[in-house]
Write a protein that holds these residues in place. Sequence first.
Motif, mmCIF file in Angstrom:
data_model
loop_
_atom_site.group_PDB
_atom_site.id
_atom_site.type_symbol
_atom_site.label_atom_id
_atom_site.label_comp_id
_atom_site.label_asym_id
_atom_site.label_seq_id
_atom_site.Cartn_x
_atom_site.Cartn_y
_atom_site.Cartn_z
ATOM 1 N N PRO A 616 -25.015 -43.264 -5.238
ATOM 2 C CA PRO A 616 -24.060 -42.162 -5.056
ATOM 3 C C PRO A 616 -23.784 -41.356 -6.317
ATOM 4 O O PRO A 616 -23.667 -40.134 -6.267
ATOM 5 C CB PRO A 616 -22.793 -42.871 -4.557
ATOM 6 C CG PRO A 616 -23.330 -44.092 -3.869
ATOM 7 C CD PRO A 616 -24.530 -44.527 -4.650
ATOM 8 N N ASP A 617 -23.709 -42.044 -7.458
ATOM 9 C CA ASP A 617 -23.407 -41.283 -8.676
ATOM 10 C C ASP A 617 -24.655 -40.649 -9.290
ATOM 11 O O ASP A 617 -24.579 -40.041 -10.359
ATOM 12 C CB ASP A 617 -22.713 -42.173 -9.709
ATOM 13 C CG ASP A 617 -23.562 -43.385 -10.081
ATOM 14 O OD1 ASP A 617 -23.138 -44.152 -10.955
ATOM 15 O OD2 ASP A 617 -24.639 -43.550 -9.488
ATOM 16 N N GLY A 618 -25.833 -40.830 -8.645
ATOM 17 C CA GLY A 618 -27.021 -40.149 -9.120
ATOM 18 C C GLY A 618 -26.936 -38.642 -8.931
ATOM 19 O O GLY A 618 -27.557 -37.877 -9.660
ATOM 20 N N ALA A 619 -26.172 -38.224 -7.961
ATOM 21 C CA ALA A 619 -25.850 -36.809 -7.743
ATOM 22 C C ALA A 619 -27.089 -35.940 -7.550
ATOM 23 O O ALA A 619 -27.115 -34.793 -7.979
ATOM 24 C CB ALA A 619 -25.002 -36.279 -8.897
ATOM 25 N N PHE A 620 -28.119 -36.475 -6.888
ATOM 26 C CA PHE A 620 -29.289 -35.644 -6.607
ATOM 27 C C PHE A 620 -28.970 -34.705 -5.448
ATOM 28 O O PHE A 620 -28.302 -35.080 -4.485
ATOM 29 C CB PHE A 620 -30.491 -36.519 -6.250
ATOM 30 C CG PHE A 620 -31.007 -37.330 -7.400
ATOM 31 C CD1 PHE A 620 -30.853 -38.705 -7.407
ATOM 32 C CD2 PHE A 620 -31.629 -36.724 -8.473
ATOM 33 C CE1 PHE A 620 -31.313 -39.463 -8.459
ATOM 34 C CE2 PHE A 620 -32.101 -37.474 -9.533
ATOM 35 C CZ PHE A 620 -31.931 -38.856 -9.534
ATOM 36 N N GLU A 621 -29.515 -33.492 -5.544
ATOM 37 C CA GLU A 621 -29.324 -32.513 -4.480
ATOM 38 C C GLU A 621 -30.581 -32.342 -3.624
ATOM 39 O O GLU A 621 -30.512 -31.815 -2.515
ATOM 40 C CB GLU A 621 -28.944 -31.156 -5.090
ATOM 41 C CG GLU A 621 -27.645 -31.196 -5.882
ATOM 42 C CD GLU A 621 -27.477 -29.974 -6.757
ATOM 43 O OE1 GLU A 621 -28.025 -29.971 -7.880
ATOM 44 O OE2 GLU A 621 -26.834 -29.035 -6.298
ATOM 45 N N ALA A 640 -36.101 -41.325 4.896
ATOM 46 C CA ALA A 640 -35.094 -41.743 5.873
ATOM 47 C C ALA A 640 -33.971 -42.525 5.200
ATOM 48 O O ALA A 640 -32.777 -42.312 5.484
ATOM 49 C CB ALA A 640 -35.754 -42.581 6.966
ATOM 50 N N GLU A 641 -34.331 -43.441 4.285
ATOM 51 C CA GLU A 641 -33.308 -44.213 3.581
ATOM 52 C C GLU A 641 -32.507 -43.321 2.635
ATOM 53 O O GLU A 641 -31.280 -43.463 2.501
ATOM 54 C CB GLU A 641 -33.968 -45.354 2.798
ATOM 55 C CG GLU A 641 -33.019 -46.188 1.958
ATOM 56 C CD GLU A 641 -31.942 -46.887 2.781
ATOM 57 O OE1 GLU A 641 -30.899 -47.264 2.209
ATOM 58 O OE2 GLU A 641 -32.136 -47.053 4.010
ATOM 59 N N ALA A 642 -33.195 -42.370 1.989
ATOM 60 C CA ALA A 642 -32.493 -41.450 1.091
ATOM 61 C C ALA A 642 -31.487 -40.593 1.857
ATOM 62 O O ALA A 642 -30.360 -40.368 1.398
ATOM 63 C CB ALA A 642 -33.506 -40.560 0.368
ATOM 64 N N PRO A 647 -26.427 -38.012 2.621
ATOM 65 C CA PRO A 647 -26.642 -37.113 3.766
ATOM 66 C C PRO A 647 -26.863 -35.657 3.375
ATOM 67 O O PRO A 647 -27.462 -34.905 4.135
ATOM 68 C CB PRO A 647 -25.358 -37.281 4.594
ATOM 69 C CG PRO A 647 -24.812 -38.615 4.189
ATOM 70 C CD PRO A 647 -25.164 -38.780 2.742
ATOM 71 N N ARG A 648 -26.366 -35.261 2.187
ATOM 72 C CA ARG A 648 -26.509 -33.858 1.774
ATOM 73 C C ARG A 648 -27.784 -33.631 0.961
ATOM 74 O O ARG A 648 -27.952 -32.585 0.338
ATOM 75 C CB ARG A 648 -25.295 -33.446 0.933
ATOM 76 C CG ARG A 648 -24.011 -33.308 1.730
ATOM 77 C CD ARG A 648 -24.015 -32.017 2.563
ATOM 78 N NE ARG A 648 -24.053 -30.838 1.702
ATOM 79 C CZ ARG A 648 -24.404 -29.629 2.108
ATOM 80 N NH1 ARG A 648 -24.769 -29.444 3.363
ATOM 81 N NH2 ARG A 648 -24.410 -28.614 1.279
ATOM 82 N N LEU A 649 -28.704 -34.572 0.974
ATOM 83 C CA LEU A 649 -29.929 -34.472 0.189
ATOM 84 C C LEU A 649 -30.960 -33.620 0.934
ATOM 85 O O LEU A 649 -31.311 -33.907 2.074
ATOM 86 C CB LEU A 649 -30.503 -35.870 -0.065
ATOM 87 C CG LEU A 649 -31.651 -35.978 -1.081
ATOM 88 C CD1 LEU A 649 -31.144 -35.715 -2.494
ATOM 89 C CD2 LEU A 649 -32.292 -37.360 -1.006
ATOM 90 N N ALA A 650 -31.443 -32.553 0.282
ATOM 91 C CA ALA A 650 -32.542 -31.752 0.841
ATOM 92 C C ALA A 650 -33.856 -32.472 0.541
ATOM 93 O O ALA A 650 -34.069 -32.942 -0.578
ATOM 94 C CB ALA A 650 -32.553 -30.356 0.218
#
Length: 698
Positions: A616-621, A640-642, A647-650
């Motif tokens: 969670p704190d990786g903050a990838f977009e 799928a796991e990412a 959930p907001r990961l493109a």
Amino acid sequence: MEPRLRDAMLDLPPDIDEGALFRSLFLAYPDALLLVGRDGRIALANPAASTLLGYSTAELAGLNVDALVPEGIRPRHASYREAYNRAPRARPMGTQTGLVAKRRDGTEVMVEIALSPLPSHGLPLVVAAIRDVGDYPRVKEALRRARYSEYLAKLGRLAVDSRDPQVLLEQVPAIAAEAFQVEVAAVFLLDDNRLAFRIASGIGLARGEAVGTRIPNRVDTPPGFVLSQGRPIVVADYRAETRFLVPRAYVDVGLVSALAVPLSDRGRIVGVLTVRSHQPKRFGDDEIRFLESLSNLLASGLQRAQGEEALNHAQRLESVGQLTGGIAHDFNNLLTVILGNLHVLEELPDLAQHERAQQLVGAATRASRRGAELTGKLLAFSRRQVLQPMPTDVGLLLSSLADMLRRTLDQRIRIEIDAAPACPPVLADPGQLESALLNIAINARDAMPDGGLLRFRCAAHGALPAEIHRELGDPQATGEHFVAISVADSGTGMSDEVRERAFEPFFTTKEAGRGTGLGLSTVYGFVKQSRGAVAIDSSPGLGTTVTLYIPRPQQSRKPALEEPDIGLEPVPPGLRVLLVEDDAEVGQVVHRFLEALGCVVTTAGSGEQALLALVPDGAFEAMVSDIALGPRMRGTQLAAEAARRLPRLAIVLMSGFSADLLDADRDCPPEWALLQKPFGQSELSRALATALAGRDAS
């Protein structure tokens, strides 16, 4: 002598003659030096000028410098020289681009030139210092990679056109030797019992070696050692080699270095491809990658031949699909690295102002893209691609295809294009449409062994023929909804029986080894999948016309290939991206692309490493991942796991395997973007923008 120069020489021994010193400097200077008068005639030349330009120093004396300028630019050069004589000034190297000198034998060399006028020293002369920039490492590297790309494309075309594995076996050593400019190349194939290697083909073979010669499969023989290691082997110097026994004949003929790579069939080594040179340390990373690519193409060709002999009609299509998928993965990864590095090379400030260097990089880029087009044609053969229909300008596509065919078909075949000026676009996958037309053109070529006329036509259709209405199965379909694209030849034509079976899978009238019977079947499948229809008009002796009826876009607008993406926001600066790629060189290329787009990039070499970073704190977009990540985890599983964790990961998934993308297109959420290798920075930018837009929409 000027005071400053005299002061600089105070430490010289007193018995040194200054005139002799400067004559020696002139003669020993490594760059070509010419003393040129105002009339353009050379007064004096040093030995380096003789070496560079191919004239003796005596021949250069009195020669007008215009003789050293290619004919096409002599008027411009004369005008420049007149302007320079009116206002002579010192000009160091690197201030002009695209300079070319003409040698005595008519060949040309890319050069840099520095000019130093001498009137202030009482002499009406100009010193011209000339340097051959072909020896620059960056230019050498660009030339080498361009050459390798051309040879890969050449073998790729041969692999597609030839159904005879012996042709590939004979051509690969010649192509390898010519590409590397070395003396020896050979293919060793393991016998079925794996007890010995047989020299299947070769060029420049040593004493005791000949095509058909058998060599025991032992670890102390050169091919046996490669087999035992299962990876490329480089020999820097045969005289110092201790890993295996070097045949005495190699040393006797002066061979020094070598490179050998395994030939693999579905993960099992079946042979070795090797090259040898009289130069020490001749082979580096670029040569290893190139020879591995040749090996992969050769192995794939051999696999195809063996598969066609063993499989019945029901198995052939699947076999070819697996083969081309394997070729595509290796070839597309290679092309991604080549195109990415060429893009970086093109943007280097040192080369940005060198017109000739930019031309070389452009040639290499075009050759690599032709390789990518070739891979697409191989994939079209297997019908394992995801169709991407878009409005496509048929006239432009036909012009491009005709240009390619003029370079590759028999010169006795005349090609004409008749594209209606107001021909509307069609809604189709442009790559697959081109492939379908190429298949038809190849059939037409085979029907005209003595040459003839090949004509392409396209126009909006009026009334549809009754048989096309029946084939479409849509009573509402009218001619205004379709564009007719026809390919007509003046060849031998077809009988009624042959015409009725022309679209059947595996049906062919060609002799064994010259056809698979899948060409027109693939055309039929593509057209049907595009919601169109196809018809054949042919009679014996009167030629053949194949007409594709392709639907027009529902809403009239310009073809997508002529306009930028609409509705996509650019990739925002500072976007935090996790890049997952198990091929280090491909990863480096994609990493550079992402950084050039302003992204902050974290790289992982496997799915497991990526999961450690996806906290969670990786903050990838966004995440850009290859689908084929090795045996433990696939990119689709990782995605799928990412998505579950963030959930907001493109998400952007990329692959050189068309089957992977086909499966992902069917099974993955629509907001994920798919990217086919090889790709450039602009394609990656569009995929990221699409994924970001899909994420926001969902």
